[in-house]
Enzyme design. Structure first.
Site, mmCIF file in Angstrom:
data_model
loop_
_atom_site.group_PDB
_atom_site.id
_atom_site.type_symbol
_atom_site.label_atom_id
_atom_site.label_comp_id
_atom_site.label_asym_id
_atom_site.label_seq_id
_atom_site.Cartn_x
_atom_site.Cartn_y
_atom_site.Cartn_z
ATOM 1 N N ASP A 401 -5.479 33.309 -2.957
ATOM 2 C CA ASP A 401 -6.059 34.650 -2.831
ATOM 3 C C ASP A 401 -7.588 34.550 -2.821
ATOM 4 O O ASP A 401 -8.154 33.490 -3.090
ATOM 5 C CB ASP A 401 -5.585 35.490 -4.038
ATOM 6 N N GLU A 404 -11.835 34.750 1.127
ATOM 7 C CA GLU A 404 -12.607 35.226 2.310
ATOM 8 C C GLU A 404 -14.023 34.677 2.375
ATOM 9 O O GLU A 404 -14.554 34.579 3.477
ATOM 10 C CB GLU A 404 -12.678 36.766 2.284
ATOM 11 N N ASP A 493 -4.370 44.347 0.230
ATOM 12 C CA ASP A 493 -4.271 45.382 -0.807
ATOM 13 C C ASP A 493 -4.103 46.778 -0.214
ATOM 14 O O ASP A 493 -5.057 47.525 -0.054
ATOM 15 C CB ASP A 493 -5.515 45.329 -1.693
#
Ligand code: NAG
Ligand code: NAG
Ligand code: NAG
Ligand code: NAG
Ligand code: NAG
Length: 824
Positions: A401, A404, A493
């Site tokens: 996770d 980015e 999300d």
């Protein structure tokens, strides 16, 4: 005033370049020399080089680049292909005129690339490059993942491409993944693909009449893929960037996760509750709660103690056949006494500031540094910490996770200021690392896009070493071109709203066209605002479960820490019964998902397909994204709105069979029109497309791994020419050897069904217990003959419904046996 003048300057600023081209053995080469004028962000390059390779009959590759600049290749994306000679009979022609290039599809004379009538101009400045291609119409474009928008991308929009954690607003702007690739579908039904291979923050402007490509650096590097079907484009694209990885079979089942399970005891309670409610659970996900103060590779000693955790995971796997996965974030907490930090610093394998200091950002644990995954030497470090981590917590998959990279500081965490640029496609500061950082590859601005890919590559390598012979399972939030070769994604999300549920279908479809077929959205919604005043809506959760059952290869319940709970047994027996029915149905078609996953792995075809993918000559399908297909087999028409049980669906001209009754549905069959369908809360419209054969199972268990070896029965649904075909894929569930597989092909007419093995590298005792053929027209069937005669059977034929059922009265037919079944 300043903004206005610079905008005018921008629009008018065009440099004129003169093109010279000569033919070479592999295609063309040439130069662009600046003659006059000036681009919007001078100085411009004076001379650019041009190279074009005709790589295959259906693929061309061209580059325009400044020979005076370092032109780095993007690592690990394009599969090696030595082209020394142009393909002999390409399906396209290339012409050079007007200082631009046209690529023309030979068969139709359709111009699929045209930079010779540029409206925005070719620009090659230091930190801004641009080229455009004209389109003679409003283009139908799919792709440019990742964002939340319609599947057919609206025109008159600038699509930013950069990896960023931005939640999932429906504003069409860039999200976690960066896939500068699109498929354009032309009015006659032909598609082509365009890859703008560039990892800098970029933008693609889609307008009536033209498409512009811009980036903050790198090369104008393009691949054009000729299709002409979307299936062809996907095969050509994955020839180039690699086929999607095959996930282990348990990943086709039900996953449960929540950020905010305070302890192992709470997780245990949830898992038990699923089972007590007779609901299966295939994978238990651990969000950041399990960590010790959110530090990477650690366990919370109080709430998730190692010994209890290991005993729990062992029991789940060995007794219940339930697997597990946990979150890993790339940020490493700054603490001299923390081994992961000390070693990363000692090895100097972290992101740096331009001054050469390590960059310190902020994520869940507090101050963090970030591993530099562009340095291949980091493999030893990453492997070592995974090894000890997986000894402490024996997981079956890794969830990468925040890669980015998401950063809680906007750029620097202190008063230092990031660089400013004349042009950016989006605000590159908010929630991101500074653009000016450096890494082993070179400038971070160039490497940030593929950071997630490289992290996943090192994770996969570590998992392969730790579990030789097994397929790694990695779920990632960030992704770049070629990611599907290594990892899977989810859509990030999302929110507990009907529109988030509806938009997820476009997300799944687009992901499939990006080479990431295994994907899903968090079912039920990740965030729910203010659950105290506005409780979670169980109707929405149920409707979402229905969508996920048929359209999400990744079938996961997930909710954040402040949004309460929506495990599927929480809303009383009425809802639990409906939700259970869908979880059980998912098990019945797990082999269809798995067979399609394998097809993706072999050909690049998405698991979930748009109607335009399957019906490319029917223009009415091109913009549909509230219905979608599982493979080319099932058409799913879900209810996506609140307070209604009626849904309108478009049914292309075809024979359609109701999935639940296996009978031809006269409301929709042969329609080519929109049809309104009543759909009570306990149901979803699913139709079998005429021409398909697929396998189902009838048994249920509390985990996929307890039912996946149970008997199959095959359904063949004939099309209007009384024909059908399909496949079934079986293997030992997680073997990394692509040869250890059994791949069966079924073909059916109105008189015969044949069963053939395409690949027979895997032996199994699993059986087929019956065959159902629907859509027959004969008045009577008196005789069914099966050769070889390996199992006793009986049959019955319902002439009114055109349904022939053949079932074993003994031990059935081994799934790998080739058969001829004839009836008269
Ligand atoms: C997209 O960006 C270009 C160049 O910055 C600008 O001229 C154009 O108006 C933008 N289009 C939209 C729809 O915002
Ligand atoms: C800000 O932090 C960076 C490390 O992330 C450091 O290199 C730099 O010197 C700091 N700047 C100031 C003004 O403290
Ligand atoms: C980008 O966002 C940051 C943080 O919100 C803000 O300070 C900055 O002004 C923004 N930059 C631009 C160019 O809008
Ligand atoms: C659906 O509508 C009902 C009644 O109008 C409302 O109470 C509920 O909050 C709505 N659900 C969602 C998810 O918007
Ligand atoms: C099967 O279909 C063909 C046409 O496709 C037809 O000619 C033939 O009569 C059919 N056979 C039976 C037994 O219905």
């Amino acid at each position: 005033m300043f903004i206005l003048t610079s905008l005018i300057a921008y629009c008018l600023a065009i440099a004129e370049y003169k093109q010279t081209v000569e033919q070479t053995a592999y295609g063309y080469k040439g130069t662009y020399k600046k003659e006059s004028g000036q681009g919007p962000f001078p100085p411009d390059a004076e001379t650019m080089n041009f190279e074009l390779h005709i790589e295959t009959e259906n693929r061309l590759h061209f580059r325009i680049f400044d020979p005076l600049k370092p032109n780095r290749e993007i690592p690990d994306v394009i599969l090696p292909a030595e082209v020394t000679e142009a393909a002999q009979n390409p399906n396209f022609e290339i012409t050079f005129e007007n200082n631009g290039m046209q690529v023309i599809r030979k068969s139709t004379k359709d111009v699929i690339w045209d930079s010779s009538t540029s409206t925005r101009g070719l620009v090659f400045a230091d930190e801004f490059i641009q080229i455009d291609t004209s389109t003679s119409h409003v283009p139908i474009i799919y792709g440019l993942h990742e964002r939340r928008t319609r599947f057919a991308l609206p025109s008159k929009f600038n699509y930013s491409l950069y990896t960023v954690d931005r939640n999932t607003p429906a504003d069409g702007k860039g999200l976690y993944g960066q896939h500068p690739f699109y498929v354009e579908l032309r009015p006659g039904g032909d598609s082509h693909g365009v890859l703008f291979l560039n990892s800098h923050p970029s933008e693609v402007e889609v307008e009536r009449g033209f498409i512009s490509f811009r980036s903050m650096g790198g090369m104008l590097d393009f691949y054009i893929l000729l299709g002409p079907s979307q299936e062809d484009v996907m095969r050509q694209y994955t020839d180039l960037v690699g086929r999607p990885c095959l996930v282990p079979q348990w990943a086709m089942g039900f996953h449960n996760c929540k950020w905010g399970y305070k302890s192992l005891t709470e997780v245990q309670g949830v898992v038990d509750s699923y089972r007590q409610n007779n609901m299966p659970i295939d994978c238990i996900w651990f969000d950041i709660d399990y960590m010790n103060e959110y530090r990477l590779f650690t366990l919370d000693p109080v709430n998730y103690p190692g010994d209890k955790l290991r005993a729990f995971l062992k029991e789940q796997k060995e007794t219940h056949g339930t697997y597990s996965t946990a979150i890993v974030d790339p940020g490493v907490f700054v603490d001299e006494n923390y081994a992961a930090y000390k070693e990363l610093v000692a090895n100097k394998m972290h992101l740096n500031t331009p001054r050469g200091d390590m960059y310190i950002g902020k994520v869940w644990p507090g101050s963090t540094i970030f591993p530099d995954f562009s340095n291949n030497n980091i493999q030893d470090y990453w492997y070592k910490f995974h090894k000890t981590f997986l000894e402490e917590m024996p997981l079956d998959g890794i969830w990468n996770d925040m890669n980015e990279i998401a950063n809680f500081c906007d750029g620097y965490c202190n008063e230092s200021k990031d660089r400013e640029y004349a042009w950016t496609p989006a605000n590159l500061t908010v929630h991101q690392t500074p653009t000016e950082l450096t890494c082993h590859h070179g400038p971070w601005l160039e490497a940030r896009g593929f950071y997630g890919n490289q992290e996943n590559k090192h994770t996969a390598e570590a998992l392969r070493k730790l579990r030789p012979g097994k397929r790694p399972f990695i779920l990632s939030r960030a992704s770049f071109v070629g990611a599907g070769r290594t990892n899977t994604i989810w859509l990030g999300d999302n929110h507990g709203t009907y529109s988030d549920m509806e938009d997820s279908i476009a997300g799944v479809l687009t992901s499939g066209l990006s080479g990431l077929p295994y994907v899903g959205a968090d079912i039920g919604g990740f965030t729910w605002d203010n659950v105290k005043e506005k409780p979670i809506d169980p109707n929405l959760v149920t409707r979402w479960i229905q969508v996920g059952t048929f359209l999400y290869p990744f079938y996961r319940n997930h909710i954040d820490s402040s949004s309460g709970y929506h495990e599927w047994y929480r809303f009383g027996e009425t809802y639990t019964a409906i939700n259970r029915k869908f979880m059980e149905e998912r098990q019945h078609i797990q082999s269809l998902f798995y067979t399609l996953m394998h097809e993706s792995h072999q050909t690049g075809a998405p698991i979930v397909r748009s109607m335009s993918y399957v019906f490319r000559f029917d223009g009415a399908t091109y913009e549909i994204d509230n219905q979608a297909m599982l493979g080319s087999t099932l058409l799913v028409t879900p209810v996506l709105k609140n307070n209604t049980n009626t849904v309108k669906g478009y049914f292309p001209q075809e024979r359609w069979y109701d999935y639940w009754t296996n009978e031809e549905d006269s409301r929709v069959t042969m329609k080519g029109a929109e049809v309104s369908l009543e759909t009570p809360l306990d149901s979803i419209n699913v139709h079998i497309k005429g021409g398909s054969i697929f396998a189902r199972q009838r048994k249920n268990a509390l985990a996929l791994s307890k039912m996946w070896d149970t008997p199959f029965y095959l359904t063949a649904a004939l099309d209007s020419s009384l024909h059908a075909e399909g496949q079934l894929f079986v293997d030992n569930h997680d073997d990394s050897n692509d040869e250890n597989v059994l791949q069966m092909k079924y073909t059916c007419t109105n008189t015969t069904m044949t069963v053939r093995a395409l690949k027979r590298g895997f032996r199994t005792n699993q059986i087929v217990e019956g065959f159902m053929i629907v859509g027959l027209k004969q008045a009577a069937i008196r005789r069914v003959q099966i050769t070889p005669n390996v199992a006793p059977y009986s049959f019955n034929y319902n002439a009114e419904k055109g349904k022939l059922q053949i079932q074993t009265t003994g031990n059935g037919w081994p799934v790998g046996t080739e058969l001829n079944i004839q009836w008269a």
